[in-house]
Design an enzyme around this catalytic site. Structure first.
Site, mmCIF file in Angstrom:
data_model
loop_
_atom_site.group_PDB
_atom_site.id
_atom_site.type_symbol
_atom_site.label_atom_id
_atom_site.label_comp_id
_atom_site.label_asym_id
_atom_site.label_seq_id
_atom_site.Cartn_x
_atom_site.Cartn_y
_atom_site.Cartn_z
ATOM 1 N N ASP A 125 21.768 50.334 30.156
ATOM 2 C CA ASP A 125 21.740 51.329 29.067
ATOM 3 C C ASP A 125 21.175 50.826 27.743
ATOM 4 O O ASP A 125 21.151 49.648 27.450
ATOM 5 C CB ASP A 125 23.135 51.925 28.850
ATOM 6 C CG ASP A 125 24.215 50.903 28.564
ATOM 7 O OD1 ASP A 125 23.999 49.705 28.835
ATOM 8 O OD2 ASP A 125 25.279 51.294 28.058
ATOM 9 N N GLU A 131 27.281 50.329 29.665
ATOM 10 C CA GLU A 131 27.972 49.162 29.089
ATOM 11 C C GLU A 131 28.317 49.397 27.628
ATOM 12 O O GLU A 131 29.386 49.001 27.174
ATOM 13 C CB GLU A 131 27.107 47.900 29.235
ATOM 14 C CG GLU A 131 27.835 46.603 28.852
ATOM 15 C CD GLU A 131 27.886 46.331 27.363
ATOM 16 O OE1 GLU A 131 28.868 45.744 26.880
ATOM 17 O OE2 GLU A 131 26.938 46.711 26.634
ATOM 18 N N GLU A 132 27.421 50.057 26.888
ATOM 19 C CA GLU A 132 27.628 50.179 25.439
ATOM 20 C C GLU A 132 28.894 50.976 25.115
ATOM 21 O O GLU A 132 29.599 50.670 24.173
ATOM 22 C CB GLU A 132 26.410 50.823 24.766
ATOM 23 C CG GLU A 132 25.141 49.989 24.855
ATOM 24 C CD GLU A 132 25.212 48.683 24.062
ATOM 25 O OE1 GLU A 132 26.226 48.438 23.399
ATOM 26 O OE2 GLU A 132 24.245 47.913 24.138
ATOM 27 N N ARG A 142 29.711 27.833 26.910
ATOM 28 C CA ARG A 142 30.939 27.104 26.578
ATOM 29 C C ARG A 142 32.077 27.582 27.481
ATOM 30 O O ARG A 142 31.952 28.630 28.135
ATOM 31 C CB ARG A 142 31.336 27.308 25.117
ATOM 32 C CG ARG A 142 31.561 28.757 24.752
ATOM 33 C CD ARG A 142 31.994 28.923 23.314
ATOM 34 N NE ARG A 142 33.453 29.013 23.214
ATOM 35 C CZ ARG A 142 34.132 28.856 22.083
ATOM 36 N NH1 ARG A 142 33.497 28.559 20.962
ATOM 37 N NH2 ARG A 142 35.428 29.003 22.053
HETATM 38 ZN ZN LIG Z 1 24.489 44.229 25.138
#
Ligand SMILES: [Zn+2]
Length: 391
Positions: free
Chosen positions: A64, A131-132, A171
């Site tokens: 997206d 996802e947003e 990390r």
């Molecule tokens: Zn992103």
């Protein structure tokens, strides 16, 4: 991949409306020789490559884009507009670099397929919708992702960021913060015993006061040493033609680092709204709707350590420090039900000759340098997968 990248950049889709992008991805995966599942949890696409006995590795990118007007001035800049879920016509732009994440994942899928005689195992190449607004990973799982493909063992993930192109950063432990969305309706209008709504509680100043006091209340109650913030990112009240305001709708974004603090912060916000609305004489208690926007993204030490050692061996000069950031991701949701260990890292996308401040993700000026960024992201993802696949 250059053609794919520019095409997808120029024709983006906002969250859960990524139909065209998903079709392009599925066609590309088919050309690579992957078995392809489409329509998983919306427009989700999954490519599967079974290469014998070994680990199952899930690699993921997002489909997206964002409702932003692109201002990069690039020859392939997006001019697309779409009607969003709320009925509003919006400009659309790949301002978070998901087009680059997709291109690097497809390139890594190609590299790994070409080197299939060097490893054993199964690749799951996942292109996640939505996802947003962060519902897509859960939607894919709920839509039977693991009834269609094998359950995964390890999940590497990456994102393009405004570091110098050619760099990678990884990390152990927390890398991205957890976030919740809380929608609150503060009720105004006629109070008990009154027939004249316009002389009763006005939810606009009441809600404004509560919202403006929230962050200080969290710091006072939870302590300034804890990473916990409340931001208001939506406030709607009043309807045309009405002579009084019946309710105010407030949308809060709540970010907390420690899971054990999260519940306390959510309860505190709820209690403050309840208390202050009752004290102001509101006719009814406020209504609450809380949803998990994204869980904490915290890298497994063993997985992140293994990938980090491989990156060191392959491209030590390109490794830069990765710091914990207050952005959010629902990447870990894809493996949460199976407790799958994962590691999520960043790769840089900004031209080395540009001076700070560089446009960051979600900026209308976000414009990764293509060639080196694509190569770095593809190599990083393929190397991370091979870390666990080579026999
Ligand atoms: Zn992103």
């Amino acid at each position: 991949m250059l053609i794919f990248y520019r095409d997808v950049h120029q024709h983006p889709g906002i969250s859960a409306m990524e139909e065209r992008t998903a079709e392009k991805v599925a066609a590309h995966l088919q050309r690579l020789g992957y078995a392809v599942h489409t329509g998983v949890g919306g427009h989700g696409v999954v490519g599967v490559f079974d290469n014998g006995l070994g680990k199952t590795i899930l690699m993921r990118a997002e489909l997206d884009a964002l409702p932003l007007l692109e201002e990069t001035g690039l020859p392939y800049q997006s001019k697309r507009r779409m009607i969003d879920h709320y009925g509003n016509e919006r400009p659309v732009m790949h301002a978070c670099g998901h087009d680059m994440n997709m291109a690097t994942l497809l390139a890594a899928a190609d590299l790994l397929k070409s080197a299939a005689d060097q490893w054993k195992g199964t690749l799951l190449v996942v292109f996640q919708p939505d996802e947003e607004e962060t519902g897509g990973a859960q939607a894919m799982v709920d839509d039977g992702l693991y009834e269609r493909v094998p359950v995964l063992d390890i999940m590497p993930g990456q994102h393009v960021v405004p570091d110098r192109a050619g760099t990678v950063a990884i990390r152990s432990g927390p890398v991205l913060i957890a976030a919740d969305s809380m929608r609150i309706r503060v009720i105004g209008g006629p109070c008990e015993g009154s027939i004249n709504p316009q002389i009763c509680v006005d939810p606009i100043p009441l809600s404004m006061r509560i919202v403006s006091e929230l962050q200080a209340a969290v710091v006072k109650e939870i302590g300034p040493e804890e990473d916990a913030t409340v931001a208001c990112w939506g406030f709607h009240a009043g309807l045309p033609g009405n002579d009084y305001v019946a309710y105010a709708d407030i949308l809060l974004d709540i970010k907390v680092l420690k899971p054990e603090i999260r519940r306390r912060v959510l309860d505190l916000i709820r209690d403050k709204f309840l208390h202050d609305c009752r004290a102001a004489g509101a006719p009814r208690d406020p209504e609450f709707n809380t949803t998990v926007r994204a869980p904490l993204t915290s890298n497994d030490a063993a997985i992140a350590g293994s990938i980090s050692r491989v990156f060191h061996g392959y491209c030590a000069a390109s490794l830069v420090n990765m710091s914990f950031t207050r952005a959010t991701e629902d990447f870990s949701t894809l493996g949460a039900a199976h407790n799958v260990p994962y590691a999520y890292w960043n790769f840089g996308g900004m031209p080395g000759d540009k001076k700070a401040p560089l446009p960051t993700n979600h900026s209308p000026f976000f414009a990764p340098e293509i060639d080196l960024t694509l190569k770095t992201g593809a190599d990083a993802m393929a190397l991370a997968a091979l870390t666990f696949l080579v026999t």
